[in-house]
Design a protein around this motif. Structure first.
Motif, PDB file in Angstrom:
ATOM      1  N   UNK A 226       0.584  -1.177   0.142  1.00  0.00           N
ATOM      2  CA  UNK A 226       0.030   0.016   0.206  1.00  0.00           C
ATOM      3  C   UNK A 226       0.884   1.409   0.150  1.00  0.00           C
ATOM      4  N   UNK A 227       0.244   2.162  -0.763  1.00  0.00           N
ATOM      5  CA  UNK A 227       1.039   3.733  -0.683  1.00  0.00           C
ATOM      6  C   UNK A 227       0.137   4.874  -0.375  1.00  0.00           C
ATOM      7  N   UNK A 228       0.827   5.726   0.121  1.00  0.00           N
ATOM      8  CA  UNK A 228       0.328   7.021   0.104  1.00  0.00           C
ATOM      9  C   UNK A 228       0.476   7.690  -1.365  1.00  0.00           C
ATOM     10  N   UNK A 229      -0.571   8.631  -1.747  1.00  0.00           N
ATOM     11  CA  UNK A 229      -0.399   9.553  -2.862  1.00  0.00           C
ATOM     12  C   UNK A 229      -1.205  10.632  -2.650  1.00  0.00           C
TER      13      UNK A 229
ATOM     14  N   UNK B  65      -9.764   1.250  -1.140  1.00  0.00           N
ATOM     15  CA  UNK B  65     -10.691   0.821  -0.348  1.00  0.00           C
ATOM     16  C   UNK B  65     -10.490  -0.456   0.327  1.00  0.00           C
ATOM     17  N   UNK B  66     -11.477  -1.122   1.109  1.00  0.00           N
ATOM     18  CA  UNK B  66     -11.006  -2.102   1.849  1.00  0.00           C
ATOM     19  C   UNK B  66     -11.168  -3.549   1.247  1.00  0.00           C
ATOM     20  N   UNK B  67     -11.749  -3.541   0.103  1.00  0.00           N
ATOM     21  CA  UNK B  67     -12.033  -4.999  -0.539  1.00  0.00           C
ATOM     22  C   UNK B  67     -13.481  -5.125  -0.843  1.00  0.00           C
ATOM     23  N   UNK B  68     -14.289  -4.388  -0.430  1.00  0.00           N
ATOM     24  CA  UNK B  68     -15.656  -4.336  -0.776  1.00  0.00           C
ATOM     25  C   UNK B  68     -15.850  -3.526  -1.847  1.00  0.00           C
ATOM     26  N   UNK B  69     -15.906  -4.004  -3.101  1.00  0.00           N
ATOM     27  CA  UNK B  69     -15.942  -3.059  -4.354  1.00  0.00           C
ATOM     28  C   UNK B  69     -14.974  -2.045  -4.488  1.00  0.00           C
ATOM     29  N   UNK B  70     -13.943  -2.455  -4.263  1.00  0.00           N
ATOM     30  CA  UNK B  70     -12.882  -1.296  -4.460  1.00  0.00           C
ATOM     31  C   UNK B  70     -12.901  -0.673  -5.935  1.00  0.00           C
ATOM     32  N   UNK B  71     -12.633   0.914  -5.717  1.00  0.00           N
ATOM     33  CA  UNK B  71     -12.467   1.384  -6.746  1.00  0.00           C
ATOM     34  C   UNK B  71     -11.102   1.228  -7.622  1.00  0.00           C
ATOM     35  N   UNK B  72     -11.009   1.288  -8.908  1.00  0.00           N
ATOM     36  CA  UNK B  72      -9.594   1.067  -9.611  1.00  0.00           C
ATOM     37  C   UNK B  72      -9.151   2.394 -10.391  1.00  0.00           C
TER      38      UNK B  72
ATOM     39  N   UNK C 186       5.393   4.337   0.441  1.00  0.00           N
ATOM     40  CA  UNK C 186       5.099   2.925   1.189  1.00  0.00           C
ATOM     41  C   UNK C 186       4.885   2.976   2.241  1.00  0.00           C
ATOM     42  N   UNK C 187       3.629   2.240   2.637  1.00  0.00           N
ATOM     43  CA  UNK C 187       3.029   2.167   4.156  1.00  0.00           C
ATOM     44  C   UNK C 187       3.353   0.761   4.745  1.00  0.00           C
ATOM     45  N   UNK C 188       4.085   0.723   5.840  1.00  0.00           N
ATOM     46  CA  UNK C 188       4.554  -0.694   6.118  1.00  0.00           C
ATOM     47  C   UNK C 188       3.147  -1.378   6.621  1.00  0.00           C
TER      48      UNK C 188
ATOM     49  N   UNK D  31      -4.155   3.307   8.858  1.00  0.00           N
ATOM     50  CA  UNK D  31      -4.152   4.241   7.595  1.00  0.00           C
ATOM     51  C   UNK D  31      -5.399   4.161   6.677  1.00  0.00           C
ATOM     52  N   UNK D  32      -6.000   2.719   6.564  1.00  0.00           N
ATOM     53  CA  UNK D  32      -7.159   2.415   5.951  1.00  0.00           C
ATOM     54  C   UNK D  32      -8.502   3.079   6.505  1.00  0.00           C
TER      55      UNK D  32
END
Length: 823
Positions: free
Chosen positions: A55-58, A97-104, A151-153, A160-161
């Motif tokens: 996962x990354x911050x943008x 998103x957390x996996x429930x219909x995440x946007x791309x 990069x997020x550990x 952070x999610x």
């Protein structure tokens, strides 16, 4: 680039992961200092192929909020050359998103470049957390290069999610998190802190509301094809993210509780695994290799013990399947299993900790009913796991030390015995059901006992009328038989030898042996029938007379009656009538339309609840006395010699859980043959198994067996070796690891799951150290049926298990064993 283990818990692990990711933007490949913007495709390729979530911050234009993207993947859909959105083919896609219909989103190329920015002083940065700062060249500002995204550990991903974050609030949280880290550990996450500082600087005086690190991330409007591709890609990655977040509580508790159990010193078995943990979590992520620490544990302490055991927790820590009971094998502390033993945990927890006896009774009835109704192979695999865990009065069961489970480590020995006593209620009822229903042991007297126990009034008396009718008919018929014999003997004017009809002798002899065959099971099962009734009662006396005494009397009188028949048809009718007398009580339930399965199951459930009421409040001293005197201390183990999935028969996964008979086919040059059997035969019983793993993947989490030596109980030896074809040369080769470490288990053993290709892929074995324990386990836990010759063979032989001596330097082990007949 090495695989990133995004679930790292320690500062050292977090720092290593951060350093590996940020090194990409500096050097491309590790050690390559010639990285520039033209090699950004290398960064994309490395991030796209990571088996775990990254996962990354943008930042996005005109936004002060951090944007979290994850699961970078190279798009490979839209194979149709005329597809309108083929423009995305080969591009790197990120998800939000957390996996429930995440946007791309489509990753911009700038995200994989180093960006030259000015970092504001930290004090100035924290003073204005909500606004972008104008870049300056004054004192305190520093010019540097930062990655296009941060990069997020993995350990911080869950934090952070959730919610909304700005660069200043993120830095503030991270500084509190790393307050006790060493200077070296903090240095490794410095690129993340620098990126957050740079993200608070405006892009230009004309773009005051846009971060200097903001890029345009194009949003993809998904359709069916894109959804199929993204679902497949995210399924594994998101599970690997949830693994460290959801199961870390399990890991921490198991380490603590195993250490506490070892300190108590009650169980020598747990010492083998305490302090040598392996957390693979196969249901959450696919693992191809052990880490060095895991491999050291597997090849160290855990290599001495392949038997399975259970860890029973207080809470459902696996949100994927709500599991609270975990299977521990040599290969993993969270081995893959299909048997749902949560009801065992609920049953125990409600009795011991919450003392909610209503809940405990519900769990007990659910557990019993599931064992009664489930497919036989699924019951057998669950029974083997429980038998191994409850071995030697529960020494291989570990509980979570928690107020909601077992309060103190010193209570573990007492609570193991309590679990053994509680499960004895279950297995005793399973044994009765197997006898009465599965083996057809029910009759009118036993079914009426089930119907009348605990009842009163009209229902009880009406049911007893059936028994009175049956025993009256049997007594009447038997009385008439002996009256006829007395009449014949009283014919004084006729010599007995003169009326003896030798022409009826063949039918008399055959009928005699058939009568013995009818009488033998009833006499043999007399003890089991008494256990069912539990005490001497009127129904037990009637049952004993009708099913033990009557068959014996028929054997004695039948030969005489048939031999003295005057005509052939009379002899036939006499023999048929005699057989009918003994079968009246067995036939009557069918004539009355009784559902034996329902009657027996309802009775056993009620009986179990009654027994539970008598043991639920026993003191530890009373439980210890009852367990030691009434419940056999059986040694039994369920061995996983490969990292196989625990399951009953599942033909979709090529899993068969049945006894395997080991033989040599003399018609094919003595070739080894393993055949699946429904009952345990002599060829199924082994006394030793030796094996070596293949050398192809030395630290794989799913090792294969390249050499297998099976020694049958009768002394016959068979060997199985890896044999395959080299893909390149086409030549045949073997991988039996001749100089590798050799393992062994000894005792009375039975292969229950076996699968082989070039090498042995899956091997599961159960067994005991002594024949007595083996036979006791099969009877107590209602496992597979044993052929009579198997019992005779084991009872007439005494086998002393081999002692394995592991020699140094990886050389094969040596063995000593004895096999002798009884004196």
């Amino acid at each position: 680039m090495a695989t990133i283990q995004s679930g790292g818990e320690t500062p050292e692990r977090i720092g290593v992961d951060c350093a590996r990711v940020y090194r990409l933007w500096r050097t491309g490949e590790e050690g390559d200092d010639n990285m520039n913007g033209r090699e950004r495709t290398y960064i994309q390729r490395q991030l796209d192929t990571q088996p775990e979530i990254l996962a990354f911050f943008t930042m996005q234009p005109n936004s002060t909020q951090l944007k979290l993207v994850h699961s970078l993947s190279q798009f490979t859909g839209f194979q149709d050359p005329d597809a309108e959105r083929k423009v995305f083919e080969g591009k790197t896609i990120a998800f939000c998103g957390d996996g429930n219909n995440p946007s791309a989103l489509v990753c911009p190329q700038e995200a994989f470049l180093n960006i030259s920015v000015s970092l504001p002083p930290l004090d100035l940065f924290l003073k204005r957390p909500s606004a972008f700062l104008e870049a300056q060249e004054s004192t305190g500002w520093m010019r540097t290069d930062v990655p296009g995204m941060a990069y997020i550990p993995g350990k911080w991903l869950e934090t952070f999610m959730k919610g909304s974050w700005k660069p200043a609030s993120a830095i503030d949280w991270i500084q509190n998190e790393v307050g006790d880290w060493t200077m070296a550990e903090r240095t490794r996450i410095k690129p993340l802190l620098n990126w957050l500082r740079a993200a608070s600087v405006q892009k230009s005086p004309e773009q005051r509301t846009t971060s200097a690190l903001a890029f345009q991330w194009d949003v993809i409007q998904p359709d069916t094809e894109f959804n199929e591709w993204s679902t497949l890609r995210l399924k594994r990655l998101l599970r690997s993210w949830r693994k460290p977040l959801v199961l870390k509580q399990y890991e921490q508790h198991l380490k603590r509780d195993a250490a506490a159990d070892a300190a108590v010193g009650d169980s020598s078995v747990e010492d083998a695994y305490a302090g040598a943990h392996v957390f693979l979590h196969p249901e959450e992520t696919r693992r191809d290799n052990y880490t060095l620490d895991e491999l050291e544990n597997v090849e160290g302490k855990r290599s001495e013990d392949f038997s399975s055991r259970l860890y029973i927790t207080a809470l459902n820590v696996n949100h994927v399947k709500d599991r609270s009971v975990f299977l521990r094998t040599r290969f993993s502390d969270n081995a893959e299993m299909t048997s749902n033993l949560n009801m065992v945990r609920d049953y125990f927890k409600a009795t011991v900790s919450t003392k909610n006896y209503t809940s405990a009774k519900v769990a007990l009835t659910e557990l019993l009913t599931s064992f009664f109704m489930m497919d036989q192979t699924h019951y057998l695999t669950a029974a083997c796991i429980l038998a191994s865990s409850l071995s030697n009065h529960g020494e291989k069961t570990l509980f979570e030390i928690n107020k909601a489970m077992v309060k103190r480590a010193n209570d573990l020995p007492a609570e193991r015995r309590r679990l053994v006593l509680l499960m004895d209620i279950v297995f005793s009822k399973v044994s009765h059901k197997r006898f009465l229903v599965d083996r057809g042991g029910s009759n009118i007297y036993r079914l009426v006992h089930c119907l009348t126990t605990g009842t009163s009034g009209q229902q009880k008396y009406s049911s007893l009328l059936y028994c009175i009718f049956a025993i009256s008919l049997q007594l009447c018929l038997l009385a008439y038989v002996f009256l006829e014999i007395g009449t014949i003997i009283e014919r004084g004017e006729i010599d007995f030898l003169d009326i003896y009809q030798y022409r009826m002798l063949p039918l008399a002899v055959i009928s005699f042996f058939f009568s013995v065959m009818l009488a033998y099971p009833a006499v043999k099962n007399a003890v089991e029938v008494y256990k069912f009734y539990e005490s001497i009662s009127i129904l037990w006396i009637i049952d004993f007379f009708a099913n033990v005494m009557v068959p014996i009397l028929i054997v004695l009188s039948g030969f005489f009656i048939i031999s003295l028949a005057d005509t052939y048809i009379e002899a036939v009718l006499n023999s048929t009538a005699l057989f009918f007398i003994a079968e009246i009580d067995d036939i009557l339930p069918h004539l009355l339309g009784m559902d034996a399965l329902s009657i027996v199951q309802d009775y056993l459930v009620d009986k179990a609840l009654h027994e539970y009421d008598s043991v639920r409040k026993l003191s530890n001293e009373e439980i210890q006395e009852r367990v030691e005197h009434n419940i056999p201390k059986i040694d039994f183990s369920d061995y996983f010699l490969t990292n196989s999935k625990e399951s009953g028969a599942c033909y979709e996964d090529n899993i068969v859980f049945q006894p395997f008979e080991v033989t040599k086919d003399d018609d094919v040059d003595g070739e080894t043959q393993l055949a699946i059997k429904n009952v345990v035969t002599i060829g199924c019983i082994l006394k030793r198994i030796d094996w070596r793993y293949t050398t192809g993947f030395p630290n794989t989490t799913k090792p294969r067996i390249g050499y297998l030596r099976l020694v049958r109980w009768d002394g016959q030896v068979v060997e199985i070796k890896h044999r395959g074809i080299d893909d390149r040369s086409g030549n045949e080769f073997t991988d039996s690891n001749e100089n590798g470490r050799e393992y062994s288990i000894s005792g009375v053993l039975l292969i229950t799951h076996f699968r082989m290709a070039d090498s042995v892929l899956h091997l599961r074995v159960c067994g005991s150290k002594t024949p007595k324990d083996f036979l006791d386990a099969f009877q107590y836990y209602s496992l597979w049926n044993l052929k009579h010759e198997v019992k005779s063979m084991l009872l007439n032989k005494t086998y002393k298990p081999a002692k394995r001596k592991v020699t140094p330097h990886g050389k094969p082990s040596t063995y000593t064993s004895e096999f002798q007949g009884e004196a």
